[in-house]
Design a protein around this motif. Structure first.
Motif, PDB file in Angstrom:
ATOM      1  N   UNK A 348       0.841  -1.203   0.000  1.00 16.74           N
ATOM      2  CA  UNK A 348       0.000   0.000   0.000  1.00 16.74           C
ATOM      3  C   UNK A 348       0.877   1.255   0.000  1.00 16.74           C
ATOM      4  N   UNK A 349       1.872   1.254   0.888  1.00 16.71           N
ATOM      5  CA  UNK A 349       2.756   2.419   0.989  1.00 16.71           C
ATOM      6  C   UNK A 349       3.632   2.577  -0.251  1.00 16.71           C
ATOM      7  N   UNK A 350       4.115   1.447  -0.784  1.00 18.56           N
ATOM      8  CA  UNK A 350       4.985   1.518  -1.960  1.00 18.56           C
ATOM      9  C   UNK A 350       4.227   2.038  -3.181  1.00 18.56           C
ATOM     10  N   UNK A 351       2.985   1.610  -3.332  1.00 18.48           N
ATOM     11  CA  UNK A 351       2.181   2.088  -4.460  1.00 18.48           C
ATOM     12  C   UNK A 351       1.915   3.586  -4.318  1.00 18.48           C
ATOM     13  N   UNK A 352       1.584   4.010  -3.106  1.00 22.61           N
ATOM     14  CA  UNK A 352       1.374   5.446  -2.877  1.00 22.61           C
ATOM     15  C   UNK A 352       2.655   6.231  -3.160  1.00 22.61           C
ATOM     16  N   UNK A 353       3.784   5.668  -2.732  1.00 23.23           N
ATOM     17  CA  UNK A 353       5.067   6.336  -2.950  1.00 23.23           C
ATOM     18  C   UNK A 353       5.358   6.461  -4.438  1.00 23.23           C
ATOM     19  N   UNK A 354       5.144   5.384  -5.190  1.00 25.99           N
ATOM     20  CA  UNK A 354       5.405   5.416  -6.630  1.00 25.99           C
ATOM     21  C   UNK A 354       4.532   6.465  -7.314  1.00 25.99           C
ATOM     22  N   UNK A 355       3.257   6.447  -7.008  1.00 30.31           N
ATOM     23  CA  UNK A 355       2.337   7.380  -7.666  1.00 30.31           C
ATOM     24  C   UNK A 355       2.616   8.829  -7.258  1.00 30.31           C
ATOM     25  N   UNK A 356       3.054   9.042  -6.037  1.00 32.09           N
ATOM     26  CA  UNK A 356       3.340  10.406  -5.586  1.00 32.09           C
ATOM     27  C   UNK A 356       4.696  10.888  -6.090  1.00 32.09           C
ATOM     28  N   UNK A 357       5.740  10.089  -5.848  1.00 32.14           N
ATOM     29  CA  UNK A 357       7.099  10.531  -6.166  1.00 32.14           C
ATOM     30  C   UNK A 357       7.416  10.463  -7.656  1.00 32.14           C
ATOM     31  N   UNK A 358       6.865   9.475  -8.342  1.00 29.39           N
ATOM     32  CA  UNK A 358       7.203   9.272  -9.750  1.00 29.39           C
ATOM     33  C   UNK A 358       6.168   9.897 -10.683  1.00 29.39           C
ATOM     34  N   UNK A 359       4.890   9.735 -10.353  1.00 27.21           N
ATOM     35  CA  UNK A 359       3.838  10.256 -11.231  1.00 27.21           C
ATOM     36  C   UNK A 359       3.301  11.615 -10.790  1.00 27.21           C
ATOM     37  N   UNK A 360       3.498  11.938  -9.511  1.00 23.84           N
ATOM     38  CA  UNK A 360       3.054  13.247  -9.029  1.00 23.84           C
ATOM     39  C   UNK A 360       1.613  13.302  -8.574  1.00 23.84           C
ATOM     40  N   UNK A 361       0.997  12.127  -8.306  1.00 26.18           N
ATOM     41  CA  UNK A 361      -0.403  12.081  -7.890  1.00 26.18           C
ATOM     42  C   UNK A 361      -0.523  11.409  -6.522  1.00 26.18           C
TER      43      UNK A 361
END
Length: 400
Positions: A348-361
């Motif tokens: 859950x945290x890794x997916x949130x991190x990817x979408x926030x840090x890499x995609x900006x959402x």
């Protein structure tokens, strides 16, 4: 005095004439400017010489002329994995055409509603509405070799190719090279590098945590697609190496795919699967509960041990070569196969991190649930919208 009077009078007359002449000249000049402006304003289409060009070499070694970074504003991005990269770089506003499969991935639309209005001239690999593509007026197109060959044959649109026939063992290098190529095209090197660093960090974590597991204790993973779950990736495909990155073994390693293409899929028999008896099964249709009710599938170790999972679906399906699946699928497989060894990793945290840090959402908890527990009917069979050329059927025989 009389002479002076006549001289002054004559001078005034000359000045009046000069003023009249100057006024006529001024009016003529103003008229010319107005006419020139109107004529120029009637033509909004820029010629090739109006936009500064640069020479670029794509991933296949093809040289193409495309606009300079600051002149790019309309690009046809004709495969879903590459649309993802546009989001990674924050240049999605430049997409003027895309592939129809992208409409299925609604999470991007939540953050970028314009995606729902972008024309989609590409239906699937090498199936293109050329008129719709031309109407989208792209400065150039990006996509698979198969799709770009079609664009070359039917239009004069410049084409940039991503590599779809690279050595499958180089899957992670290929994903990074792809993102870096886009970063060069769109002047977004910093964001491209950030993705590459994230991918490297994930692979490093998995290596450290799973390299100590003896080979005879590694989990055998089977990824089955389609309604019968009997379409899979063999040992000569990119998925072999994504499974290995998770510290697992590919249960269908002995199967060969057509030409070993990156996205190549093969059909197998249920007898194959019973022989392999995998520890973990991943499916994209149906449900684990259905397998338990089936007299044959219920014989499998993974089914007995409740180790059957639905394939996640984020910005794109995770069973195709994409930047998202390269980073997150091995991590997810690792947590499912080795919950004790990877207990400190929260998907859950890794997916949130990817979408926030890499995609900006920023994702909500419900967004994450929609990725990890998608309706199986939306996952697809793993053959749509990919990078092209990789849906051939294998022989079902062992590798030679």
């Amino acid at each position: 005095m009389r002479l002076l009077y006549f001289m002054m009078k004559e001078k005034k007359g000359i000045m009046r004439k000069m003023i009249k002449i100057n006024n006529r000249v001024l009016m003529a000049l103003i008229s010319m400017v107005i006419i020139t402006t109107l004529i120029g304003g009637c033509s909004t289409k820029k010629t090739a010489t109006d936009v500064q060009q640069k020479t670029f070499v794509d991933m296949t070694g093809k040289t193409v002329n495309i606009p300079a970074v600051d002149k790019i504003d309309r690009v046809a991005v004709l495969t879903s994995p590459q649309v993802q990269i546009m989001y990674i770089l924050g240049v999605q506003d430049k997409i003027c055409a895309m592939t129809a499969s992208q409409y299925r991935y609604k999470l991007f639309e939540k953050f970028y509603p314009r995606q729902a209005q972008i024309p989609a001239p590409r239906a699937q690999a090498a199936d293109m509405n050329v008129e719709a593509l031309l109407n989208s007026n792209p400065q150039f197109a990006i996509g698979s070799e198969m799709d770009m060959d079609l664009v070359d044959k039917t239009t004069k649109i410049p084409t940039v190719r991503v590599a779809t026939n690279n050595n499958p063992a180089d899957v992670f290098k290929t994903r990074k090279a792809e993102v870096q190529m886009f970063g060069e095209i769109f002047g977004a090197k910093e964001r491209a590098d950030k993705y590459c660093q994230y991918l490297d960090s994930v692979l490093d974590i998995l290596t450290k945590k799973t390299s100590v597991i003896p080979n005879n204790e590694k989990a055998k993973v089977y990824l089955g697609y389609g309604a019968d779950h009997l379409t899979t990736y063999g040992g000569d495909t990119y998925m072999q190496y994504q499974i290995e990155a998770a510290g697992c073994l590919n249960a269908s390693q002995e199967i060969s795919s057509v030409a070993g293409k990156e996205g190549g899929l093969s059909n197998i028999s249920l007898e194959n699967l019973l022989k392999w008896d995998p520890d973990v099964i991943v499916i994209d249709t149906g449900s684990p509960q259905d397998m338990k009710k089936d007299p044959t599938w219920s014989k499998l170790k993974a089914v007995k041990n409740d180790k059957v999972y639905i394939l996640p679906v984020g910005g794109f399906i995770w069973n195709r070569p994409s930047s998202e699946s390269a980073a997150l699928l091995p991590l997810w497989l690792g947590t499912k196969s080795y919950p004790a060894q990877l207990k400190d990793i929260s998907m859950d945290n890794e997916i949130k991190k990817y979408w926030k840090d890499i995609l900006g959402f920023s994702l909500t908890d419900d967004d994450v649930k929609s990725i990890l527990n998608p309706p199986s009917t939306t996952s697809g069979s793993g053959t749509g919208g990919g990078t092209g050329g990789g849906t051939g059927q294998g022989t079902g025989q062992g590798k030679k």
